[in-house]
Design a protein around this motif. Structure first.
Motif, PDB file in Angstrom:
ATOM      1  N   ILE A  47       0.869  -1.179   0.000  1.00 52.94           N
ATOM      2  CA  ILE A  47       0.000   0.000   0.000  1.00 52.94           C
ATOM      3  C   ILE A  47       0.902   1.224   0.000  1.00 52.94           C
ATOM      4  O   ILE A  47       1.721   1.402   0.909  1.00 52.94           O
ATOM      5  CB  ILE A  47      -0.924   0.021   1.234  1.00 52.94           C
ATOM      6  CG1 ILE A  47      -1.829  -1.219   1.222  1.00 52.94           C
ATOM      7  CG2 ILE A  47      -1.743   1.309   1.275  1.00 52.94           C
ATOM      8  CD1 ILE A  47      -2.674  -1.385   2.472  1.00 52.94           C
TER       9      ILE A  47
ATOM     10  N   LYS B  20       1.091   5.451  -0.284  1.00 52.15           N
ATOM     11  CA  LYS B  20       0.331   6.694  -0.140  1.00 52.15           C
ATOM     12  C   LYS B  20       1.324   7.846  -0.032  1.00 52.15           C
ATOM     13  O   LYS B  20       2.203   7.824   0.827  1.00 52.15           O
ATOM     14  CB  LYS B  20      -0.554   6.622   1.098  1.00 52.15           C
ATOM     15  CG  LYS B  20      -1.491   7.790   1.266  1.00 52.15           C
ATOM     16  CD  LYS B  20      -2.408   7.555   2.448  1.00 52.15           C
ATOM     17  CE  LYS B  20      -3.325   8.727   2.648  1.00 52.15           C
ATOM     18  NZ  LYS B  20      -4.196   8.529   3.814  1.00 52.15           N
TER      19      LYS B  20
ATOM     20  N   ASN C 193     -10.390  -4.506  -5.158  1.00 51.13           N
ATOM     21  CA  ASN C 193      -9.477  -3.391  -4.912  1.00 51.13           C
ATOM     22  C   ASN C 193      -8.003  -3.793  -4.971  1.00 51.13           C
ATOM     23  O   ASN C 193      -7.125  -2.942  -4.891  1.00 51.13           O
ATOM     24  CB  ASN C 193      -9.745  -2.757  -3.548  1.00 51.13           C
ATOM     25  CG  ASN C 193     -11.082  -2.066  -3.475  1.00 51.13           C
ATOM     26  OD1 ASN C 193     -11.952  -2.472  -2.713  1.00 51.13           O
ATOM     27  ND2 ASN C 193     -11.263  -1.044  -4.276  1.00 51.13           N
TER      28      ASN C 193
ATOM     29  N   THR D 290      -1.018  -5.051  -4.887  1.00 51.67           N
ATOM     30  CA  THR D 290      -1.002  -3.638  -4.515  1.00 51.67           C
ATOM     31  C   THR D 290      -2.448  -3.223  -4.261  1.00 51.67           C
ATOM     32  O   THR D 290      -3.396  -3.843  -4.763  1.00 51.67           O
ATOM     33  CB  THR D 290      -0.384  -2.748  -5.616  1.00 51.67           C
ATOM     34  OG1 THR D 290      -1.173  -2.871  -6.805  1.00 51.67           O
ATOM     35  CG2 THR D 290       1.066  -3.137  -5.882  1.00 51.67           C
TER      36      THR D 290
ATOM     37  N   LYS E  94      -4.820   0.593  -3.157  1.00 50.07           N
ATOM     38  CA  LYS E  94      -4.874   2.006  -2.783  1.00 50.07           C
ATOM     39  C   LYS E  94      -5.682   2.118  -1.504  1.00 50.07           C
ATOM     40  O   LYS E  94      -6.728   1.483  -1.346  1.00 50.07           O
ATOM     41  CB  LYS E  94      -5.507   2.826  -3.894  1.00 50.07           C
ATOM     42  CG  LYS E  94      -4.715   2.767  -5.184  1.00 50.07           C
ATOM     43  CD  LYS E  94      -4.928   4.014  -6.001  1.00 50.07           C
ATOM     44  CE  LYS E  94      -4.186   3.981  -7.308  1.00 50.07           C
ATOM     45  NZ  LYS E  94      -2.794   3.732  -7.247  1.00 50.07           N
TER      46      LYS E  94
END
Length: 143
Positions: free
Chosen positions: A15, A17, A68, A94, A96
């Motif tokens: 993840i 960000k 997802n 992976t 988000k």
């Protein structure tokens, strides 16, 4: 009799960000205290994406749907548990993280989470060689 040591399927989720990758810190052996990615072993009759969703819910209280998760790559792994070596196939995905998601740790499994900037990741701090290789590949692909 011929004995075949079949591998166990496991997942890990990268993840990212704002240029940081979410790592967990292991709260149990093997690799106690080392960096890990959220994830775990696949249950019978469960897809890898369903495993990702279940493990993120269990470990971080994140509710993401199987759709997802995007497959990234696979890596063989050696998982030494209580002196017994298990061969696994780690399926790396992976995902988000929606901005509104609050992370709540499952403290029996995870000491803490760390958002580490991609440029500051020390590969040797990651507990499993399979995940070291996956993160190296991810960083190379996402320079």
């Amino acid at each position: 009799m011929v004995y075949y040591q079949n591998v166990a399927a496991a997942v890990a989720v990268i993840i990212e960000k704002e240029g940081n990758i979410l790592f967990t810190v292991r709260n149990r052996e093997p690799k106690l205290g080392m960096l890990d990615l959220p994830g775990g072993f696949t249950d019978p009759d469960e897809s890898a994406e369903e495993t990702c969703a279940r493990e993120l819910k269990e470990e971080l209280n994140l509710e993401l749907q199987p759709e997802n998760f995007q497959y990234f790559k696979s890596q063989p792994n050696n998982y030494l548990y209580k002196g017994i070596p298990y061969k696994t196939e780690d399926l790396i995905f992976t995902a988000k993280l929606p901005d509104s998601r609050e992370i709540i740790l499952e403290e029996s499994e995870i000491q803490e989470i760390k958002w580490i900037p991609k440029r500051e990741i020390n590969i040797q701090d990651i507990g499993f060689e399979s995940l070291q290789n996956a993160i190296k590949s991810y960083l190379e692909k996402n320079k």
